[in-house]
Motif scaffolding. Structure first.
Motif, PDB file in Angstrom:
ATOM      1  N   THR A 119       6.121  -5.674  -5.369  1.00  0.00           N
ATOM      2  CA  THR A 119       5.561  -4.386  -5.776  1.00  0.00           C
ATOM      3  C   THR A 119       5.997  -4.009  -7.191  1.00  0.00           C
ATOM      4  OG1 THR A 119       7.363  -3.245  -4.610  1.00  0.00           O
ATOM      5  CG2 THR A 119       5.281  -3.481  -3.449  1.00  0.00           C
ATOM      6  N   VAL A 120       7.195  -4.432  -7.573  1.00  0.00           N
ATOM      7  CA  VAL A 120       7.632  -4.219  -8.962  1.00  0.00           C
ATOM      8  C   VAL A 120       6.718  -4.971  -9.926  1.00  0.00           C
ATOM      9  CG1 VAL A 120       9.432  -4.811 -10.638  1.00  0.00           C
ATOM     10  CG2 VAL A 120      10.056  -3.693  -8.504  1.00  0.00           C
ATOM     11  N   LEU A 174       0.822  -1.211   0.000  1.00  0.00           N
ATOM     12  CA  LEU A 174       0.000   0.000   0.000  1.00  0.00           C
ATOM     13  C   LEU A 174       0.852   1.255   0.000  1.00  0.00           C
ATOM     14  CD1 LEU A 174      -2.848  -0.893   2.541  1.00  0.00           C
ATOM     15  CD2 LEU A 174      -3.040  -0.715   0.055  1.00  0.00           C
ATOM     16  N   THR A 175       1.837   1.292   0.888  1.00  0.00           N
ATOM     17  CA  THR A 175       2.591   2.531   1.078  1.00  0.00           C
ATOM     18  C   THR A 175       3.693   2.748   0.051  1.00  0.00           C
ATOM     19  OG1 THR A 175       4.047   1.430   2.700  1.00  0.00           O
ATOM     20  CG2 THR A 175       2.103   2.574   3.543  1.00  0.00           C
ATOM     21  N   LEU A 183      -3.505  -2.851  -6.085  1.00  0.00           N
ATOM     22  CA  LEU A 183      -4.662  -2.019  -5.762  1.00  0.00           C
ATOM     23  C   LEU A 183      -4.245  -0.570  -5.531  1.00  0.00           C
ATOM     24  CD1 LEU A 183      -6.561  -4.434  -3.328  1.00  0.00           C
ATOM     25  CD2 LEU A 183      -7.185  -3.882  -5.690  1.00  0.00           C
ATOM     26  N   ALA A 184      -3.162  -0.375  -4.774  1.00  0.00           N
ATOM     27  CA  ALA A 184      -2.711   0.976  -4.447  1.00  0.00           C
ATOM     28  C   ALA A 184      -2.227   1.721  -5.683  1.00  0.00           C
ATOM     29  CB  ALA A 184      -1.596   0.916  -3.400  1.00  0.00           C
ATOM     30  N   CYS A 185      -1.515   1.039  -6.557  1.00  0.00           N
ATOM     31  CA  CYS A 185      -1.004   1.662  -7.774  1.00  0.00           C
ATOM     32  C   CYS A 185      -2.161   2.119  -8.668  1.00  0.00           C
ATOM     33  CB  CYS A 185      -0.111   0.685  -8.532  1.00  0.00           C
ATOM     34  SG  CYS A 185       0.731   1.405  -9.964  1.00  0.00           S
ATOM     35  N   THR A 212       0.770 -10.737  -0.337  1.00  0.00           N
ATOM     36  CA  THR A 212       0.058  -9.569   0.197  1.00  0.00           C
ATOM     37  C   THR A 212       0.630  -8.262  -0.358  1.00  0.00           C
ATOM     38  OG1 THR A 212       1.478  -9.667   2.165  1.00  0.00           O
ATOM     39  CG2 THR A 212      -0.693 -10.697   2.327  1.00  0.00           C
ATOM     40  N   ALA A 213       1.948  -8.197  -0.532  1.00  0.00           N
ATOM     41  CA  ALA A 213       2.563  -6.998  -1.103  1.00  0.00           C
ATOM     42  C   ALA A 213       2.142  -6.825  -2.562  1.00  0.00           C
ATOM     43  CB  ALA A 213       4.085  -7.078  -1.003  1.00  0.00           C
ATOM     44  N   PHE A 214       2.055  -7.926  -3.290  1.00  0.00           N
ATOM     45  CA  PHE A 214       1.667  -7.866  -4.701  1.00  0.00           C
ATOM     46  C   PHE A 214       0.224  -7.386  -4.858  1.00  0.00           C
ATOM     47  CE2 PHE A 214      -0.364  -9.842  -8.394  1.00  0.00           C
ATOM     48  CZ  PHE A 214       0.456  -9.368  -9.422  1.00  0.00           C
TER      49      PHE A 214
END
Length: 259
Positions: free
Chosen positions: A52-53, A15-16, A227-229, A220-222
């Motif tokens: 996240t990438v 998210l962050t 969603l955040a992106c 969870t990071a993915f």
């Protein structure tokens, strides 16, 4: 690291990383309040960053495919120029990462006072965007370099990478959609570069993390990153960054008083 801790840290990272609230700052705060002792575990950090990438690649898959197609056409056009500006923006963080990596890592000591102060800086940057009028300016090589410097400053815990780069791009009169796109694509280069450096230098050999926490953190990071992106692109278009400025100010003050 427990499975629950991996779950929470994966969500926070995803998210962050894209919301302008500082992933490093939130992770430092989370480590302090959750009492996590192995926060410097390189393998877990690398895993959630790679996640996240991949979420960024998923969101911008069409853009990336188009850029790659144009790149291998070996012609100088708008797409290859755009790729060149992305590479140019990575010069500052490349220099700092290679020369001062140990110094940067030494800052991550769970100092909540420092994190809180940097969150207030992020808040100020985001608040400044409220005074920027709508613009259609393009991202030139000069602007890309300045945005790259902003990304480098975001190596400090509490300075949001997306917040610093997007705010800088808007203050340089960049078009909102273009600035958001550039901000999220430019992060691919330093993260993948850092991951490659960790692998070739053997930094990961000393790590020892169970596979289940790694898997949970990655998933969870993915998902949260994806969603955040997607959400952040819409937020930038609507110019609603002031709410994140208020949030960063509140979290920053909480961190300072909790130090």
């Amino acid at each position: 690291m427990t499975e629950l801790q991996a779950l929470l840290l994966g969500i926070i990272q995803g998210l962050t990383e894209f919301l302008p609230v500082s992933s490093s700052g939130h992770l430092e705060i989370a480590h302090a309040f959750l009492g996590i002792k192995d926060e410097n575990n390189l393998l877990f950090v690398l895993t959630v960053h790679v996640a996240t990438v991949l979420s960024t690649i998923l969101v911008f898959r069409k853009d990336i495919a188009s850029l790659c197609k144009e790149l291998f056409a070996f012609q100088w056009n708008d797409s290859t120029k755009y790729i060149a500006t992305l590479l140019f923006s990575s010069i500052p963080i490349l220099i700092v990462g290679l020369l001062f990596r140990d110094n940067i890592e030494a800052i991550f000591t769970g100092n909540l006072f420092f994190v809180g102060c940097m969150l207030l800086v992020t808040s100020g940057l985001l608040a400044l965007t409220q005074f920027v009028k709508k613009s259609e300016g393009k991202i030139t090589f000069g602007k890309a370099l300045i945005i790259g410097v902003a990304q480098t400053l975001a190596t400090l815990p509490g300075i949001s990478r997306s917040g610093a780069t997007i705010a800088t791009g808007l203050l340089l009169k960049g078009k909102k959609e273009d600035v958001a796109r550039f901000s999220f694509l430019m992060v691919l280069i330093p993260i993948l570069g850092a991951a490659f450096l960790d692998i070739v230098t053997g930094e990961l050999k000393s790590t020892n993390v169970d596979l289940l926490p790694l898997f949970i953190g990655f998933i969870t990071a993915f998902i949260s990153g994806w969603l955040a992106c997607s959400w952040m692109i819409k937020i930038v278009k609507r110019g609603k960054l002031i709410y994140f400025a208020i949030y960063c100010a509140l979290i920053g003050l909480i961190a300072i008083f909790a130090a």
